[in-house]
Design an enzyme around this catalytic site. Structure first.
Site, PDB file in Angstrom:
ATOM      1  N   GLN A   1      38.298  40.339  44.313  1.00 22.25           N
ATOM      2  CA  GLN A   1      39.446  41.117  43.837  1.00 22.25           C
ATOM      3  C   GLN A   1      39.122  42.604  43.927  1.00 22.25           C
ATOM      4  O   GLN A   1      38.421  43.157  43.090  1.00 22.25           O
ATOM      5  CB  GLN A   1      39.804  40.743  42.401  1.00 22.25           C
ATOM      6  CG  GLN A   1      41.093  41.396  41.914  1.00 22.25           C
ATOM      7  CD  GLN A   1      41.327  41.175  40.439  1.00 22.25           C
ATOM      8  OE1 GLN A   1      40.468  41.479  39.614  1.00 22.25           O
ATOM      9  NE2 GLN A   1      42.494  40.644  40.101  1.00 22.25           N
TER      10      GLN A   1
ATOM     11  N   ARG B   1      42.430  29.989  32.838  1.00 25.65           N
ATOM     12  CA  ARG B   1      41.910  29.323  31.639  1.00 25.65           C
ATOM     13  C   ARG B   1      41.700  27.826  31.842  1.00 25.65           C
ATOM     14  O   ARG B   1      40.751  27.246  31.304  1.00 25.65           O
ATOM     15  CB  ARG B   1      42.862  29.575  30.466  1.00 25.65           C
ATOM     16  CG  ARG B   1      42.907  31.014  29.995  1.00 25.65           C
ATOM     17  CD  ARG B   1      44.099  31.286  29.113  1.00 25.65           C
ATOM     18  NE  ARG B   1      45.355  31.212  29.857  1.00 25.65           N
ATOM     19  CZ  ARG B   1      46.560  31.414  29.339  1.00 25.65           C
ATOM     20  NH1 ARG B   1      46.678  31.706  28.053  1.00 25.65           N
ATOM     21  NH2 ARG B   1      47.647  31.345  30.078  1.00 25.65           N
TER      22      ARG B   1
ATOM     23  N   TYR C   1      46.446  48.596  36.451  1.00 27.33           N
ATOM     24  CA  TYR C   1      45.265  49.239  37.016  1.00 27.33           C
ATOM     25  C   TYR C   1      45.684  50.282  38.053  1.00 27.33           C
ATOM     26  O   TYR C   1      46.864  50.621  38.184  1.00 27.33           O
ATOM     27  CB  TYR C   1      44.306  48.188  37.571  1.00 27.33           C
ATOM     28  CG  TYR C   1      43.714  47.328  36.489  1.00 27.33           C
ATOM     29  CD1 TYR C   1      42.736  47.828  35.630  1.00 27.33           C
ATOM     30  CD2 TYR C   1      44.161  46.024  36.277  1.00 27.33           C
ATOM     31  CE1 TYR C   1      42.205  47.048  34.605  1.00 27.33           C
ATOM     32  CE2 TYR C   1      43.643  45.245  35.250  1.00 27.33           C
ATOM     33  CZ  TYR C   1      42.665  45.758  34.427  1.00 27.33           C
ATOM     34  OH  TYR C   1      42.150  44.991  33.406  1.00 27.33           O
TER      35      TYR C   1
END
Length: 397
Positions: free
Chosen positions: A102, A353, A177
């Site tokens: 990423q 998750r 971001y």
């Protein structure tokens, strides 16, 4: 097994890359690096996921440069860590999975100690909320020459990643971001060609995409994570996101990941379930930040009950608007969820998750048509990103 489960667990290509199935580990920052270098636990974490059967895993937050990190512990793409990265990639490959990185930049949102005495730079002057306790309360605005240099920084990092052995790159266009700060009207107040209209606010993102593509070549897979909505009144909305996706598609991206929310303004929109606040207060060691979390946390960490496939209606609009691959993320934790997403025409699914809770998700799902993941969406794993041992499922021994 239904046709949609068979589709998910069969081989698929993105650009020239062949994956053994359509399950991709999402980029959830692992907290398993120090001073910009991976710890041995980072490799073990991703190898375990590969052993569990996923098609591709994603190393989260690969900073485009040292100053592109939110925290000084995070990785940044540099020759000094090339051997460690190559070992991680080799170990994952040995279990039959591929590796994406990423590619990220913090922009104006950082507590990286390297900024001591200076300001992190984003599209506009503003408050650096995460840096207040570290003596960096403000963020500055990039000049146009600095924007051009940052584009080159992304390209250099992308070429390094390809040469290191990554199989794909995921550019982080979302979650508040660095690139997202240009896209969102909430954080971009510029009056020049990089601000104002959506087309102008997308200029930096499209220049980064074009530069990364030129660096890695036409056959190398580039996917990108976007926020379909920022979750704040003057931020990105789903109508904007549809146009953003179209622009990235036209710009030559191979796949779009349909996420939502922002880490700095509305993080629970992307997580859903139990609040992150209590765990973050417990883990925070800086007394000023701990006090700040207690003071403003209830407003920042809003309540969003968990629902299966909670981003599906918005993501469907993206799916219908673009020709490139679309990667679904958000509340997919059972075979019933997979069937729903695959049936809606999505190409890949990212899991976060669910895989932290059960690294053998794919093996279990392939063996049991009625498989349901046991994740309770307590979100305690996400609060451990600054724990010395990194993230883990607290519900599993």
């Amino acid at each position: 097994m239904s046709q949609y489960l068979e589709k998910c667990f069969s081989g698929a290509k993105i650009n020239s890359l062949e994956l053994r199935n359509r399950i991709i580990k999402a980029a959830t920052f692992e907290g398993m690096s120090a001073n910009g270098a991976p710890k041995p636990s980072l490799g073990a974490f991703h190898s375990r996921l590969a052993e569990g059967g996923i098609g591709m895993t994603t190393l989260a937050y690969c900073g485009a440069e040292s100053n592109g990190r939110v925290m000084d512990s995070m990785l940044y793409m540099d020759e000094q860590i090339k051997p460690q990265l190559q070992q991680i990639i080799s170990d994952v490959h040995s279990h039959g999975a591929k590796v994406s990185g990423q590619l990220s930049h913090c922009g104006n949102f950082s507590k990286n100690k390297e900024f001591k005495g200076r300001r992190p730079l984003g599209p506009s002057f503003g408050i650096n909320s995460v840096g207040i306790a570290s003596g960096m309360p403000f963020a500055g605005a990039l000049t146009i020459p600095e924007i051009k240099e940052r584009v080159k920084t992304f390209a250099r990092a992308a070429l390094f990643m390809k040469n290191t052995g990554f199989d794909a790159i995921e550019i982080h266009f979302g979650h508040g971001y660095g690139i997202s700060q240009f896209i969102s009207p909430r954080t971009n107040k510029r009056k020049d060609e990089y601000g104002g209209s959506l087309e102008n606010r997308m200029r930096f993102a499209l220049e980064v995409l074009a530069a990364v593509r030129a660096a890695v070549g036409d056959d190398f897979p580039i996917i990108g994570k976007i926020s379909m909505m920022d979750g704040v009144g003057d931020g990105i909305k789903i109508d904007d996101a549809v146009e953003i996706a179209k622009m990235l598609d036209k710009g030559g991206i191979d796949g779009i990941i349909t996420s939502g929310g922002t880490s700095s303004m509305n993080p629970m929109l992307m997580f859903r379930g139990d609040t992150l606040l209590n765990g973050m207060i417990e883990q925070e060691t800086n007394p000023i930040m701990k006090f700040g979390l207690k003071l403003v946390g209830p407003k920042l960490f809003r309540q969003y009950p968990y629902e299966d496939t909670y981003f599906l209606p918005q993501a469907q609009r993206i799916r219908d608007a673009v020709d490139c691959a679309v990667v679904y993320i958000g509340g997919c934790s059972s075979n019933a969820d997979i069937e729903r997403v695959m049936g809606a025409g999505f190409d890949f699914i990212q899991l976060g998750r669910s895989l932290i809770h059960d690294p053998d998700f794919v093996k279990h799902a392939m063996a049991d048509a009625n498989y349901k993941n046991g994740c309770s969406h307590c979100n305690k794993c996400a609060t451990l990103i600054e724990h010395p041992d990194g993230i883990r499922c607290v519900e599993v021994a």
